[in-house]
Scaffold this active site. Structure first.
Site, short mmCIF file in Angstrom:
data_model
loop_
_atom_site.label_atom_id
_atom_site.label_comp_id
_atom_site.label_asym_id
_atom_site.label_seq_id
_atom_site.Cartn_x
_atom_site.Cartn_y
_atom_site.Cartn_z
N GLY A 111 0.82 -1.20 0.00
CA GLY A 111 0.00 0.00 0.00
C GLY A 111 0.86 1.25 0.00
O GLY A 111 1.95 1.26 -0.53
N LEU A 112 0.34 2.29 0.62
CA LEU A 112 1.04 3.57 0.69
C LEU A 112 1.41 4.08 -0.69
O LEU A 112 2.55 4.49 -0.93
CB LEU A 112 2.28 3.48 1.57
N CYS A 113 0.48 3.98 -1.60
CA CYS A 113 0.78 4.55 -2.91
C CYS A 113 -0.45 5.31 -3.41
O CYS A 113 -0.91 5.12 -4.52
CB CYS A 113 1.22 3.49 -3.91
N GLY A 114 -0.99 6.12 -2.56
CA GLY A 114 -2.10 6.98 -2.96
C GLY A 114 -3.33 6.17 -3.30
O GLY A 114 -3.64 5.17 -2.66
#
Lengths: 140, 288
Positions: free
Chosen positions: B87-90
């Site tokens: 994750g952590l990709c907008g």
């Protein structure tokens, strides 16, 4: 129609384009044997086997190892779609040598669960790599 | 009014978050560079492949091959959804998942099988009780052509066995570093080949074939499917890194802004405290 004087050679693999050049002559390892292509060749579509491909540009000759894929020949261009291809100078000879030994050993002592076909192909690929590297060395 | 110590603690916390987002941004940037090279390297192959396929299709009866066979019923569909493993990709993953979820819900009457690539998509569809037919996770760290081959194999198997009438790919296309686009593409049956465009001066001349054209065609079509999937995987991986880079860049900027505001506030609080103390001292002195 005047005969074209050059061939536009394009050799691509799924990962990158390897050759994009104007050349004078190409020799291709086709499924039914090696064949040479000069400018003005009849349109041809062939499957590739594992083998050494070379092309000539002026007086210089370049060798590559290729494996599996297709070659499309037109009078003025050659397109090669190869699964695997390496320029002779990129081939890691010691690695290919090791791969050859490994494959030969595996084929020498057949085990029941061994994938014979895979070993055969591995052997073929390593041999071809060595061959391509060898020939390029002789040239230079 | 929050105490000075609380404010300091908060600033420190934000600073350490910022360090993480910065590091992630740098990592994503370098990974993006590599992924970008790979996708740019893969595009010519896919293009050439299509050209060869087109010129071949003009000479072979295309309806003969099972991978080209159009089925009247388009009811049962296999949807291959490509998401990221992390994750952590907008909005990268949520965009894809939302789009794919919408397709599934819209066509509740049709039977849709899901083939999921990437941990994020799999987790989502599992959690929401969708029927997952096939999954492939943890491949994006080391993406190889073999993965595409594997995926193509199962997709072709399902299509030819008649369990699905069509196969679609849903993935993020890498348009530019700042832009990703969700695309839905039909993989099988192979989209009607376009014969009009560019057939060289020798179009009239028949080719020599080695071996027979039918056999070449049979080899070429599955390869084409593999290459399409491989390209989609590479697109998605490049798009993922690009999305993460932008998201982390924004996060770093936001945290910098927050630190600035909090520092200002903290200074005000500190001054207020000092002023109060001075007043206390003075008024104490005056009282004497």
């Amino acid at each position: 129609m005047a005969l074209p004087t050059h061939l536009a050679l394009e050799l691509v693999t799924p990962d990158r384009a390897i050759v994009h050049d104007r050349v004078d002559e190409v020799e291709i390892p086709g499924a039914d044997g090696y064949f040479g292509v000069l400018p003005g060749h009849t349109p041809l579509l062939a499957m590739l086997q594992v083998g050494v491909l070379w092309y000539r540009k002026g007086r210089e000759k370049f060798h590559l190892s290729v494996a599996f894929g297709f070659a499309e020949v037109q009078p003025d261009r050659v397109t090669i779609l190869a699964q695997l291809a390496e320029r002779a100078e990129e081939i890691d000879v010691s690695r290919a040598e090791a791969a050859r030994k490994r494959a030969e050993e595996r084929m020498a002592r057949p085990v029941i669960d061994m994938d014979f076909e895979r070993a055969r192909i591995a052997l073929l690929k390593s041999l071809v790599r060595l061959q391509a590297a060898e020939r390029a060395r002789i040239r230079t | 009014m929050p105490s000075l110590i609380d404010l300091r603690r908060r600033i420190r916390a934000i600073k350490s978050t910022q360090q993480i987002t910065r590091a992630m941004k740098t990592v994503a940037a370098s990974k993006l560079r590599r992924a970008q090279e790979r996708i740019l390297g893969a595009r010519p192959f896919a293009q050439r492949m299509l050209q060869v396929l087109n010129s071949l299709a003009a000479r072979v009866d295309p309806s003969a091959h099972p991978l080209l066979a159009q089925r009247r019923e388009q009811g049962r569909v296999l949807l291959i959804v490509i998401t990221a493993d992390r994750g952590l990709c907008g909005s990268f993953n949520s965009n894809i998942v939302r789009r794919a979820g919408a397709v599934v819900v819209e066509s509740a009457d049709r039977q849709i099988a899901l083939g999921l690539v990437g941990r994020k998509g799999r987790d989502y569809f599992r959690r929401h009780g969708f029927d997952v037919w096939y999954e492939l996770v943890g491949i994006f760290n080391q993406l190889r052509y073999g993965h595409a081959q594997e995926l193509a194999r199962v997709a072709i198997e399902r299509f030819t066995s008649g369990d699905s009438d069509a196969v679609y790919l849903v993935y993020n296309e890498f348009k530019s570093v700042l832009q990703q686009r969700v695309v839905i593409e039909r993989l099988l049956p192979i989209v009607k080949l376009d014969l009009g465009e560019e057939t060289a001066p020798s179009a009239g001349v028949d080719y020599l074939y080695e071996p027979a054209p039918e056999q070449i065609f049979k080899e070429l079509l599955p390869r084409h499917v593999e290459v399409q999937i491989y390209r989609a995987l590479l697109e998605s991986s490049a798009a993922e890194h690009a999305a993460r880079m932008t998201a982390m860049d924004a996060a770093s900027k936001n945290s910098a802004e927050m630190i600035e505001q909090l520092t200002l506030y903290m200074n005000k609080v500190r001054q207020a405290a000092i002023t109060r103390e001075i007043i206390e001292v003075i008024s104490g002195a005056e009282a004497l």
